[in-house]
Design an enzyme around this catalytic site. Structure first.
Site, PDB file in Angstrom:
ATOM      1  N   THR A  61       0.815  -1.216   0.000  1.00  0.00           N
ATOM      2  CA  THR A  61       0.000   0.000   0.000  1.00  0.00           C
ATOM      3  C   THR A  61       0.853   1.274   0.000  1.00  0.00           C
ATOM      4  O   THR A  61       0.321   2.368  -0.177  1.00  0.00           O
ATOM      5  CB  THR A  61      -0.924   0.025   1.239  1.00  0.00           C
ATOM      6  N   GLY A  62       2.163   1.164   0.220  1.00  0.00           N
ATOM      7  CA  GLY A  62       3.038   2.337   0.339  1.00  0.00           C
ATOM      8  C   GLY A  62       3.421   2.910  -1.019  1.00  0.00           C
ATOM      9  O   GLY A  62       3.017   2.411  -2.080  1.00  0.00           O
ATOM     10  N   VAL A  76       6.353   2.985  -2.627  1.00  0.00           N
ATOM     11  CA  VAL A  76       7.127   2.062  -3.466  1.00  0.00           C
ATOM     12  C   VAL A  76       6.284   0.824  -3.791  1.00  0.00           C
ATOM     13  O   VAL A  76       6.304   0.324  -4.924  1.00  0.00           O
ATOM     14  CB  VAL A  76       8.446   1.667  -2.764  1.00  0.00           C
ATOM     15  N   CYS A  83      18.236   4.714  -3.850  1.00  0.00           N
ATOM     16  CA  CYS A  83      17.908   5.343  -5.138  1.00  0.00           C
ATOM     17  C   CYS A  83      18.991   6.315  -5.633  1.00  0.00           C
ATOM     18  O   CYS A  83      19.235   6.402  -6.837  1.00  0.00           O
ATOM     19  CB  CYS A  83      16.562   6.052  -5.039  1.00  0.00           C
ATOM     20  N   GLN A 109      17.635  15.715  -4.931  1.00  0.00           N
ATOM     21  CA  GLN A 109      16.724  14.577  -4.805  1.00  0.00           C
ATOM     22  C   GLN A 109      15.260  15.009  -4.686  1.00  0.00           C
ATOM     23  O   GLN A 109      14.914  15.912  -3.924  1.00  0.00           O
ATOM     24  CB  GLN A 109      17.107  13.739  -3.579  1.00  0.00           C
ATOM     25  N   SER A 159       9.533  12.649  -3.645  1.00  0.00           N
ATOM     26  CA  SER A 159       8.932  11.306  -3.518  1.00  0.00           C
ATOM     27  C   SER A 159       9.875  10.348  -2.795  1.00  0.00           C
ATOM     28  O   SER A 159       9.427   9.347  -2.239  1.00  0.00           O
ATOM     29  CB  SER A 159       8.551  10.744  -4.887  1.00  0.00           C
ATOM     30  N   GLU A 171      21.714   9.451   4.039  1.00  0.00           N
ATOM     31  CA  GLU A 171      21.819   9.239   2.588  1.00  0.00           C
ATOM     32  C   GLU A 171      23.278   9.275   2.101  1.00  0.00           C
ATOM     33  O   GLU A 171      23.686   8.488   1.247  1.00  0.00           O
ATOM     34  CB  GLU A 171      21.004  10.328   1.884  1.00  0.00           C
ATOM     35  N   LYS A 177      25.051   6.090   2.830  1.00  0.00           N
ATOM     36  CA  LYS A 177      24.578   5.008   1.952  1.00  0.00           C
ATOM     37  C   LYS A 177      25.248   5.099   0.585  1.00  0.00           C
ATOM     38  O   LYS A 177      25.696   4.098   0.022  1.00  0.00           O
ATOM     39  CB  LYS A 177      23.058   5.080   1.777  1.00  0.00           C
ATOM     40  N   ARG A 218      17.649  17.865  -0.788  1.00  0.00           N
ATOM     41  CA  ARG A 218      16.255  17.654  -1.206  1.00  0.00           C
ATOM     42  C   ARG A 218      15.787  18.901  -1.944  1.00  0.00           C
ATOM     43  O   ARG A 218      15.965  20.026  -1.439  1.00  0.00           O
ATOM     44  CB  ARG A 218      15.379  17.415   0.025  1.00  0.00           C
ATOM     45  N   HIS A 267      15.907  11.801  -9.404  1.00  0.00           N
ATOM     46  CA  HIS A 267      17.080  12.330  -8.690  1.00  0.00           C
ATOM     47  C   HIS A 267      18.147  12.727  -9.723  1.00  0.00           C
ATOM     48  O   HIS A 267      18.571  11.899 -10.547  1.00  0.00           O
ATOM     49  CB  HIS A 267      17.672  11.266  -7.757  1.00  0.00           C
TER      50      HIS A 267
HETATM   51  N1  LIG Z   1      10.349   6.333  -1.649  1.00  0.00           N
HETATM   52  C1  LIG Z   1      11.464   6.026  -2.322  1.00  0.00           C
HETATM   53  O1  LIG Z   1      11.877   6.668  -3.328  1.00  0.00           O
HETATM   54  C2  LIG Z   1      12.277   4.871  -1.899  1.00  0.00           C
HETATM   55  C3  LIG Z   1      11.954   4.074  -0.793  1.00  0.00           C
HETATM   56  N2  LIG Z   1      12.717   2.990  -0.485  1.00  0.00           N
HETATM   57  C4  LIG Z   1      12.456   2.138   0.666  1.00  0.00           C
HETATM   58  O2  LIG Z   1      11.274   1.359   0.456  1.00  0.00           O
HETATM   59  C5  LIG Z   1      10.619   1.153   1.690  1.00  0.00           C
HETATM   60  C6  LIG Z   1       9.194   1.656   1.594  1.00  0.00           C
HETATM   61  O3  LIG Z   1       9.184   3.061   1.378  1.00  0.00           O
HETATM   62  P1  LIG Z   1       7.827   3.833   1.057  1.00  0.00           P
HETATM   63  O4  LIG Z   1       7.010   3.036   0.096  1.00  0.00           O
HETATM   64  O5  LIG Z   1       8.218   5.227   0.692  1.00  0.00           O
HETATM   65  O6  LIG Z   1       7.087   3.780   2.511  1.00  0.00           O
HETATM   66  P2  LIG Z   1       5.539   4.003   2.863  1.00  0.00           P
HETATM   67  O7  LIG Z   1       5.507   4.514   4.253  1.00  0.00           O
HETATM   68  O8  LIG Z   1       4.857   4.765   1.794  1.00  0.00           O
HETATM   69  O9  LIG Z   1       4.921   2.505   2.879  1.00  0.00           O
HETATM   70  C7  LIG Z   1       5.207   1.573   3.870  1.00  0.00           C
HETATM   71  C8  LIG Z   1       4.477   0.267   3.632  1.00  0.00           C
HETATM   72  O10 LIG Z   1       4.797  -0.633   4.697  1.00  0.00           O
HETATM   73  C9  LIG Z   1       3.614  -0.979   5.417  1.00  0.00           C
HETATM   74  N3  LIG Z   1       3.888  -1.056   6.852  1.00  0.00           N
HETATM   75  C10 LIG Z   1       4.210  -0.048   7.683  1.00  0.00           C
HETATM   76  N4  LIG Z   1       4.403  -0.509   8.941  1.00  0.00           N
HETATM   77  C11 LIG Z   1       4.194  -1.844   8.883  1.00  0.00           C
HETATM   78  C12 LIG Z   1       4.246  -2.886   9.844  1.00  0.00           C
HETATM   79  N5  LIG Z   1       4.542  -2.654  11.137  1.00  0.00           N
HETATM   80  N6  LIG Z   1       4.000  -4.155   9.454  1.00  0.00           N
HETATM   81  C13 LIG Z   1       3.690  -4.405   8.168  1.00  0.00           C
HETATM   82  N7  LIG Z   1       3.631  -3.465   7.186  1.00  0.00           N
HETATM   83  C14 LIG Z   1       3.883  -2.193   7.549  1.00  0.00           C
HETATM   84  C15 LIG Z   1       2.603   0.109   5.108  1.00  0.00           C
HETATM   85  O11 LIG Z   1       1.292  -0.408   5.299  1.00  0.00           O
HETATM   86  P3  LIG Z   1       0.043   0.553   5.723  1.00  0.00           P
HETATM   87  O12 LIG Z   1      -0.434   1.234   4.484  1.00  0.00           O
HETATM   88  O13 LIG Z   1      -0.962  -0.440   6.244  1.00  0.00           O
HETATM   89  O14 LIG Z   1       0.543   1.487   6.771  1.00  0.00           O
HETATM   90  C16 LIG Z   1       2.939   0.386   3.643  1.00  0.00           C
HETATM   91  O15 LIG Z   1       2.392  -0.624   2.840  1.00  0.00           O
HETATM   92  C17 LIG Z   1      11.433   1.862   2.759  1.00  0.00           C
HETATM   93  O16 LIG Z   1      12.299   0.946   3.383  1.00  0.00           O
HETATM   94  C18 LIG Z   1      12.199   2.906   1.970  1.00  0.00           C
HETATM   95  O17 LIG Z   1      13.374   3.275   2.613  1.00  0.00           O
HETATM   96  C19 LIG Z   1      13.757   2.681  -1.285  1.00  0.00           C
HETATM   97  C20 LIG Z   1      14.129   3.456  -2.329  1.00  0.00           C
HETATM   98  C21 LIG Z   1      13.423   4.618  -2.705  1.00  0.00           C
HETATM   99  N1  LIG Z   2      16.463   8.263   1.118  1.00  0.00           N
HETATM  100  C1  LIG Z   2      15.964   8.215  -0.258  1.00  0.00           C
HETATM  101  C2  LIG Z   2      14.846   7.238  -0.417  1.00  0.00           C
HETATM  102  C3  LIG Z   2      15.016   5.967   0.364  1.00  0.00           C
HETATM  103  O1  LIG Z   2      14.068   5.505   0.928  1.00  0.00           O
HETATM  104  O2  LIG Z   2      16.223   5.428   0.397  1.00  0.00           O
HETATM  105  P1  LIG Z   2      16.584   4.028   1.114  1.00  0.00           P
HETATM  106  O3  LIG Z   2      16.015   2.932   0.252  1.00  0.00           O
HETATM  107  O4  LIG Z   2      18.052   3.944   1.156  1.00  0.00           O
HETATM  108  O5  LIG Z   2      15.983   4.034   2.488  1.00  0.00           O
HETATM  109  C4  LIG Z   2      15.522   9.622  -0.643  1.00  0.00           C
HETATM  110  O6  LIG Z   2      15.326  10.359   0.266  1.00  0.00           O
HETATM  111  O7  LIG Z   2      15.347   9.980  -1.773  1.00  0.00           O
END
Ligand SMILES: NC(=O)C1=CN([C@@H]2O[C@H](COP(=O)(O)OP(=O)(O)OC[C@H]3O[C@@H](n4cnc5c(N)ncnc54)[C@H](OP(=O)(O)O)[C@@H]3O)[C@@H](O)[C@H]2O)C=CC1
Ligand SMILES: N[C@@H](CC(=O)OP(=O)(O)O)C(=O)O
EC number: 1.2.1.11
Length: 344
Positions: free
Chosen positions: A11-12, A14, A150, A176, A179, A202, A205, A235, A242
């Site tokens: 649902t998030g 990504v 990313c 960056q 999003s 960041e 990383k 940012r 990015h």
């Molecule tokens: N945004 C980006 O550009 C990037 C993000 N990432 C990484 O990807 C991952 C996800 O990021 P992002 O999508 O932005 O995060 P979001 O906060 O948008 O989404 C998080 C997801 O995890 C679920 N969740 C949260 N807490 C729990 C829990 N306790 N148990 C089970 N599921 C849970 C949420 O469900 P619910 O909807 O029910 O809360 C949701 O589906 C992170 O680790 C982030 O660092 C990596 C690279 C780039």
């Molecule tokens: N930190 C990155 C996104 C991210 O979530 O990275 P990572 O997968 O390393 O947690 C940004 O801010 O653009």
């Protein structure tokens, strides 16, 4: 053969990108979606506040969201994409791997672990064999593979191209998109008319993950590359994409034409999500730009331009779509590599 897949954290931000990229995928069929306990039991269309720029796929909309627990996963799922917050992923990913699931994970936990492959398929596919070490050490039937941060993935394909000239030192400054911080990560009052010259964790990383990605695996251990990498992360008020300004010093003297040729020569793979060319080189020094160039190759292309030789080394700009090539698309591509290399 169709591979049945699940998405953790579906649902998030990504997770939604992942669902979008799996829609109509030639090899993968979506079978299960998970999220937090708050979303479990709801139809995906209700639990996901859909914010991706195409309609919610019908194959996902009607699925019931499951709790993020291996006991809740259908037995016939062969591959699991993980896009959970890293603290949650650190707890549950080992449980899934122990239960026999193969995970392609976005989350940052364990990216530097000695027995976890950190992979960009076009750059270091051989590192996937680290899974043999992982299975020996952890006793898992399943496995965990990571894609990089990313910002790291945006610059590493070009650094890999420069390594033939003896890569010694890299300095990079990033611009960056918001999003990357997630939907509610940066408030509009913070970022409109502004630039924030700090993104927690960041820089480290970029400095550490890039050296692992460019490292050498001898079948038992992975030696990280010895280049000095130094990053400064900012940012800026773009939505996606990015952009990075890179200065790279090499042992050998190189011309701008040799650098551009080296970028163009980085090979793509015969996998559904690998773009051809992998690196698009612009002659126009004002490109690449986030708004114009982030969707090249379906968001999987690395764009580069503005190559020039300077007293501080080779200078250029590089751009990638942070939630596609930098996150969901990278995980899907790693899944395609796992399938083609027989790990599923
Ligand atoms: N945004 C980006 O550009 C990037 C993000 N990432 C990484 O990807 C991952 C996800 O990021 P992002 O999508 O932005 O995060 P979001 O906060 O948008 O989404 C998080 C997801 O995890 C679920 N969740 C949260 N807490 C729990 C829990 N306790 N148990 C089970 N599921 C849970 C949420 O469900 P619910 O909807 O029910 O809360 C949701 O589906 C992170 O680790 C982030 O660092 C990596 C690279 C780039
Ligand atoms: N930190 C990155 C996104 C991210 O979530 O990275 P990572 O997968 O390393 O947690 C940004 O801010 O653009």
């Amino acid at each position: 053969m169709t591979v049945r897949v699940g998405v953790l954290g579906a649902t998030g931000a990504v997770g939604q990108r992942c669902i979008q990229l799996l829609d109509g995928h030639p090899e993968f069929e979506l079978a299960a979606v998970t999220a937090s306990e708050d979303s479990a039991g709801l139809p995906y269309s209700e639990a996901a506040k859909w914010r991706v720029d195409s309609p919610i796929p019908s194959e996902a909309a009607d699925l019931t969201v499951r709790a993020t627990d291996p006991d809740e996963m259908p037995d016939d799922v062969d591959l699991v994409f993980s896009s959970l917050p890293s603290g949650v992923a650190a707890d549950v990913e080992p449980d899934f791997a122990e239960a026999g699931y193969v995970l392609s994970s976005n989350s940052s936990n364990d990216r530097l672990a000695d027995d976890v492959p950190l992979v960009i398929p076009e750059i270091n596919p051989g590192h996937l064999d680290l899974l043999e070490v992982q299975r020996d050490e952890r006793g898992w039937d399943g496995a965990v593979v990571k894609n990089p941060n990313c910002s790291t993935i945006t610059m590493v394909p070009t650094l890999a191209a420069l390594d033939q000239f003896g890569l010694e030192r890299v300095q990079v400054s990033t611009l960056q998109a918001v999003s990357g911080a997630g939907y509610s990560g940066v408030s509009s009052m913070e970022i409109i008319d502004n630039v924030i010259p700090h993104i927690g964790g960041e820089e480290e990383k970029m400095e550490t993950e890039s050296r692992k990605l460019l490292g050498t695996f001898d079948g038992a251990e992975l030696a990280h590359h010895d280049a000095d990498v130094s990053a400064s992360c900012n940012r800026v008020p773009t939505i996606d994409g990015h952009l990075e300004n890179v200065w790279a010093e090499t042992r050998d003297d190189v011309t701008e034409a040799e650098v551009e040729d080296a970028f163009r020569a980085v090979e793509s793979l015969d996998l559904p999500s690998s773009p051809d060319p992998l690196v698009e080189v612009f002659e126009d020094p004002s490109r690449p730009q986030p708004r114009l160039d982030r969707t090249l190759g379906g968001g999987m292309t690395i764009a580069a331009g503005g190559v020039q030789t300077t007293p501080a080394g080779i200078q250029y700009n590089t751009l990638a779509h942070n939630t596609i090539r930098g996150a969901a698309g990278a995980a899907v591509l790693n899944g395609e590599l796992l399938q083609s290399e027989g790990w599923l």
